[in-house]
Motif scaffolding. Structure first.
Motif, short mmCIF file in Angstrom:
data_model
loop_
_atom_site.label_atom_id
_atom_site.label_comp_id
_atom_site.label_asym_id
_atom_site.label_seq_id
_atom_site.Cartn_x
_atom_site.Cartn_y
_atom_site.Cartn_z
N ALA A 158 -0.92 -6.69 -7.61
CA ALA A 158 -2.37 -6.79 -7.41
C ALA A 158 -3.00 -5.42 -7.21
CB ALA A 158 -2.67 -7.68 -6.21
N VAL A 159 -2.35 -4.56 -6.43
CA VAL A 159 -2.89 -3.21 -6.22
C VAL A 159 -2.99 -2.47 -7.55
CG1 VAL A 159 -2.46 -0.96 -5.18
CG2 VAL A 159 -2.13 -3.02 -3.83
N GLY A 160 -1.94 -2.56 -8.36
CA GLY A 160 -1.97 -1.88 -9.65
C GLY A 160 -3.05 -2.41 -10.57
N MET A 161 -3.18 -3.74 -10.65
CA MET A 161 -4.17 -4.34 -11.54
C MET A 161 -5.60 -4.06 -11.09
SD MET A 161 -2.32 -8.01 -12.34
CE MET A 161 -3.73 -8.60 -13.29
N PRO B 184 -10.70 4.47 -7.27
CA PRO B 184 -10.20 3.10 -7.42
C PRO B 184 -9.04 2.76 -6.49
CG PRO B 184 -9.54 4.47 -9.29
CD PRO B 184 -10.55 5.26 -8.51
N LEU B 185 -8.13 3.71 -6.29
CA LEU B 185 -7.00 3.42 -5.41
C LEU B 185 -7.44 3.27 -3.96
CD1 LEU B 185 -4.13 5.66 -6.84
CD2 LEU B 185 -4.08 3.18 -6.52
N THR B 186 -8.44 4.03 -3.55
CA THR B 186 -8.94 3.90 -2.18
C THR B 186 -9.39 2.48 -1.90
OG1 THR B 186 -9.64 6.21 -2.09
CG2 THR B 186 -10.68 4.70 -0.53
N PHE B 187 -10.17 1.91 -2.80
CA PHE B 187 -10.67 0.55 -2.58
C PHE B 187 -9.55 -0.49 -2.68
CE2 PHE B 187 -14.57 2.79 -3.79
CZ PHE B 187 -15.40 2.39 -2.75
N ALA B 188 -8.62 -0.29 -3.60
CA ALA B 188 -7.51 -1.23 -3.72
C ALA B 188 -6.63 -1.21 -2.47
CB ALA B 188 -6.68 -0.90 -4.96
N LEU B 189 -6.38 -0.01 -1.95
CA LEU B 189 -5.53 0.10 -0.77
C LEU B 189 -6.24 -0.36 0.49
CD1 LEU B 189 -3.70 3.45 -1.55
CD2 LEU B 189 -2.87 1.13 -1.82
N LEU B 190 -7.56 -0.23 0.51
CA LEU B 190 -8.32 -0.83 1.62
C LEU B 190 -8.08 -2.33 1.68
CD1 LEU B 190 -11.78 0.99 1.65
CD2 LEU B 190 -10.19 0.76 3.58
N GLY B 191 -7.93 -2.94 0.49
CA GLY B 191 -7.65 -4.37 0.45
C GLY B 191 -6.34 -4.72 1.12
N GLY C 153 0.81 -1.21 0.00
CA GLY C 153 0.00 0.00 0.00
C GLY C 153 0.84 1.26 0.00
N LEU C 154 1.99 1.21 0.68
CA LEU C 154 2.87 2.38 0.76
C LEU C 154 3.42 2.75 -0.61
CD1 LEU C 154 4.27 4.46 2.58
CD2 LEU C 154 6.10 2.79 2.93
N SER C 155 3.62 1.76 -1.47
CA SER C 155 4.14 2.04 -2.81
C SER C 155 3.22 2.96 -3.60
CB SER C 155 4.34 0.72 -3.58
OG SER C 155 5.25 -0.12 -2.93
N PHE C 156 1.91 2.89 -3.29
CA PHE C 156 0.93 3.70 -4.02
C PHE C 156 0.40 4.86 -3.17
CE2 PHE C 156 1.00 -0.33 -6.16
CZ PHE C 156 0.75 -0.04 -7.48
N ALA C 157 0.99 5.06 -1.99
CA ALA C 157 0.44 6.05 -1.06
C ALA C 157 0.47 7.46 -1.64
CB ALA C 157 1.21 6.01 0.26
N GLN C 158 1.62 7.86 -2.19
CA GLN C 158 1.71 9.22 -2.72
C GLN C 158 0.76 9.42 -3.89
OE1 GLN C 158 5.56 10.39 -4.18
NE2 GLN C 158 5.05 12.56 -4.23
N LEU C 159 0.67 8.43 -4.76
CA LEU C 159 -0.22 8.51 -5.91
C LEU C 159 -1.67 8.65 -5.44
CD1 LEU C 159 -0.18 8.37 -9.02
CD2 LEU C 159 -0.58 5.90 -8.80
N TRP C 160 -2.07 7.89 -4.43
CA TRP C 160 -3.43 7.95 -3.89
C TRP C 160 -3.71 9.32 -3.27
CZ3 TRP C 160 -4.59 7.72 1.64
CH2 TRP C 160 -5.96 7.71 1.90
N LEU C 161 -2.75 9.81 -2.49
CA LEU C 161 -2.95 11.09 -1.81
C LEU C 161 -3.06 12.25 -2.78
CD1 LEU C 161 -0.47 10.46 1.13
CD2 LEU C 161 -2.94 10.76 1.35
N VAL C 162 -2.35 12.18 -3.88
CA VAL C 162 -2.40 13.25 -4.88
C VAL C 162 -3.66 13.14 -5.73
CG1 VAL C 162 -1.27 14.20 -6.93
CG2 VAL C 162 0.10 13.57 -4.93
N ARG C 163 -3.94 11.95 -6.23
CA ARG C 163 -5.04 11.77 -7.17
C ARG C 163 -6.42 11.83 -6.51
NH1 ARG C 163 -3.45 6.78 -11.25
NH2 ARG C 163 -1.74 7.82 -12.37
#
Length: 427
Positions: free
Chosen positions: A366-369, A382-389, A232-242
């Motif tokens: 998996a998070v990316g897909m 979409p990233l919110t739900f993926a990162l919730l996973g 989840g941390l790998s996508f954290a910045q992308l999620w917070l910005v988008r």
């Protein structure tokens, strides 16, 4: 030497661990410059910081773990440090993607020697009463190394460039490796029966031990699951910005600062509190691990929905930085207490392999897909739900720890002594 001065050994291993994570993450600190100078595509850069690392690190952690169980652990670490430092310096001379990929592959191969050998050493140098604290301090190297890599890139690197920075780090590491190679290790149990076997025999024996110890398997399974936080941390910045509207530069500095502070705090507090509270809690260290997940888990979930201006938002973010590092001390204490003495580095290597394959590689993929598929279907976040996973999977680690607490031996009933499994000698 280290047997009589365990705290000097701990300080030396911590320093080497920080250096390892500086070398590992320096590519992130110089990503724009390296991509521009080498003419890399985003896919090639992603390969350098992701797949190339896992392809070598996970497998080599097991192989070098067996060597650490069989031979001098200080020399195994010195050998790994020599390889990764020389190849860190070589990274500074790379002229294209292929040369950088080869250098980074060997950097990760060398770094794979450190954790299995160091954890096994600390398990012998410190009694169970202090083992979690020592291991927690050692794993401060992760957040400290990440923080210092960005700091070094912004100071020394800004003046001298990325190539000189890589070369300087490589020279420092080679000098330390040569010095460490002359440090003699005197094991408490030096008999042949306490040494590991050749690679394939050692691996087969370790697999038999794991297969016959469901509690140990449950602990390792929970440890792998909690590392989904890093996916989840790998996508954290992308999620917070988008999806949460933050400025990219500002939130990057915030993430870096909070990760350094709360990751380091987690490493120390998890080890110290685990050693102190385990003696009073049902299940010992494993019970303490359940408590950590129970406290941090709900905050991590709330963070995904809390307003960015609220205190709950930042508390939940910090809980995500704190939890995985806080579990390193108590989890490795449990693994060491239930692993045979001559298999501790090997089984630690297995846990590193599983973490890198399942949590880091498959988790990130998996998070990316999933987020891409949700975006194509019209989902607004979409990233919110993926990162919730990833958060839910990390919280499910508590179920594994509960199983281990129910069926496994306590790790704190006889400080300084290995658990029932650890006392057995396997061919």
């Amino acid at each position: 030497m280290f047997q009589k001065r365990p705290f000097i050994a701990l300080a030396a291993l911590l320093f080497i661990h920080i250096l390892a994570h500086i070398d590992r993450n320096m590519l992130l600190g110089f990503s724009p410059q390296v991509i521009a100078d080498l003419g890399l595509s985003n896919a090639q850069y992603g390969f350098l910081v992701g797949a190339v690392w896992v392809l070598s690190f996970g497998v080599m952690a097991v192989f070098l773990g067996t060597l650490a169980d069989r031979f001098s652990r200080t020399r195994v670490i010195a050998g790994g440090l020599l390889v990764w430092s020389a190849c860190t310096a070589a990274s500074g001379f790379a002229q294209n993607f292929e040369q950088m990929a080869a250098a980074r592959f060997l950097v990760s191969s060398g770094e794979a020697a450190l954790v299995p050998a160091a954890v096994a050493m600390l398990g012998e140098l410190f009694s169970e009463k202090r083992r979690g604290t020592a291991i927690g301090v050692f794993f401060m190297g992760i957040p400290a190394g990440i923080g210092f890599s960005f700091l070094l890139a912004g100071t020394f690197g800004a003046t001298h460039g990325w190539r000189s920075t890589f070369q300087m780090l490589g020279v420092v590491g080679v000098l330390i490796a040569v010095s460490l190679a002359f440090v003699k290790e005197e094991r408490k149990s030096a008999g042949a029966q306490q040494r590991g076997a050749p690679f394939f025999t050692q691996v087969r024996s370790a697999l038999r031990v794991l297969g016959g110890n469901p509690a140990l398997l449950a602990v390792i399974g929970g440890f792998v699951l909690v590392h989904m936080v890093f996916a989840g941390l790998s996508f954290a910045q992308l999620w917070l910005v988008r999806e949460r509207g933050f400025d990219a530069a500002n939130i990057a500095r915030t993430i870096g600062m909070l990760q350094l502070i709360f990751g380091t705090l987690g490493s120390v507090a998890g080890g110290v509190m685990g050693d102190r509270l385990a003696r009073r809690m049902p299940g010992g260290h494993v019970g303490f691990m359940v408590l950590l997940v129970a406290i941090c888990g709900p905050l991590m979930i709330a963070y995904r929905f809390a307003p960015p201006s609220s205190a709950l938002f930042y508390v939940g973010m910090c809980a995500g930085f704190f939890l995985p590092l806080a579990l390193y001390g108590p989890t490795n204490t449990v693994i060491l207490s239930q692993a045979p003495v001559h298999m501790r580095a090997t089984i630690s290597g297995f846990s590193m392999l599983l973490i890198n394959v399942f949590a880091i590689t498959i988790g990130n993929l998996a998070v990316g897909m999933i987020s891409d598929r949700l975006a194509r279907s019209g989902t607004s976040a979409p990233l919110t739900f993926a990162l919730l996973g990833t958060d839910v999977l990390a919280i499910m680690s508590a179920l594994c720890f509960l199983v281990a607490a129910r069926i496994g031996p306590r790790t704190d009933t006889a400080p300084g002594q290995a658990g029932p499994v650890a006392s057995q000698h396997h061919a």
